[in-house]
Design an enzyme around this catalytic site. Structure first.
Site, PDB file in Angstrom:
ATOM      1  N   ASN A  81       0.825  -1.203   0.000  1.00 51.15           N
ATOM      2  CA  ASN A  81       0.000   0.000   0.000  1.00 51.15           C
ATOM      3  C   ASN A  81       0.868   1.265   0.000  1.00 51.15           C
ATOM      4  OD1 ASN A  81      -2.335   1.593   0.149  1.00 51.15           O
ATOM      5  ND2 ASN A  81      -3.303   0.205   1.603  1.00 51.15           N
ATOM      6  N   HIS A 111      23.431   1.270  13.827  1.00 49.91           N
ATOM      7  CA  HIS A 111      24.827   1.547  14.160  1.00 49.91           C
ATOM      8  C   HIS A 111      25.233   0.765  15.401  1.00 49.91           C
ATOM      9  CE1 HIS A 111      25.312   5.078  11.491  1.00 49.91           C
ATOM     10  NE2 HIS A 111      24.015   5.218  11.699  1.00 49.91           N
ATOM     11  N   THR A 161      11.100  -6.297  16.389  1.00 47.60           N
ATOM     12  CA  THR A 161      12.530  -6.259  16.691  1.00 47.60           C
ATOM     13  C   THR A 161      13.186  -7.633  16.681  1.00 47.60           C
ATOM     14  OG1 THR A 161      12.083  -6.387  19.061  1.00 47.60           O
ATOM     15  CG2 THR A 161      12.281  -4.175  18.101  1.00 47.60           C
TER      16      THR A 161
END
Length: 181
Positions: A81, A111, A161
């Protein structure tokens, strides 16, 4: 001395070539293909010309953003979408028959944690994989290195995560298992 000068010229030419490639890639993907007036069939062709793998029967809405990184987008016959964001610091692979709602962010780059004078140290990138048949809700963020299993449902506004197992519903910040399907 002559070798040093030649190496410097070669390095600058290589940098200029890379800069030109980035500009052309950005124009092709984020201006032409992502434009609302670009026909859907042409959109897929333009993304393929930029080096991405776009499957047949793939519906890519306007206003997608593909980052300038070295990674490529690989999408099976799926639906994506409006306003989705693909970092492309590394590859992003989306399987067949996936539905991705609006404003989903795929972030490949992060990082290492550095010294106190600069906490964002060495940049690192990791591939993201979405298994076939998955459904990702609006405003979800998917972090580097995540593998989403087959047939997964991710609720709106989730932050993914960690890897997600096949055939389950996840939601939340961070995304947690709600139930197995």
């Amino acid at each position: 001395m002559f070798e040093k000068v030649m190496k410097g010229i070669q390095r600058r030419l290589k940098e200029a070539r890379r800069g030109t490639q980035l500009i052309c890639s950005d124009l092709l993907q984020n201006w032409l293909a992502a434009g609302v007036v670009c026909p859907i069939k042409l959109r897929s062709i333009l993304y393929r010309l930029a080096g991405n793998k776009i499957g047949k029967n793939c519906y890519l809405s306007p206003r997608l953003f593909l980052g300038p990184g070295p990674g490529k987008l690989s999408v099976g016959g799926s639906f994506i979408n409006y306003n989705c964001w693909f970092d492309l610091g590394d590859d992003i692979e989306i399987g067949e028959n996936c539905n991705i709602a609006m404003n989903v962010h795929f972030i490949n780059g992060t990082h290492e944690i550095g010294e106190e004078n600069r906490r964002a140290a060495q940049g690192i990138t990791k591939r993201i994989v979405v298994g076939a048949g998955s459904w990702i809700g609006a405003d979800t963020i998917i972090m580097p290195g995540v593998t989403i299993g087959k047939g997964v449902v991710i609720g709106t506004g989730s932050l993914v995560t960690t890897d997600l197992e096949d055939n389950a519903i996840y939601f939340g910040r961070p995304a947690r298992l709600y139930k197995k399907l």
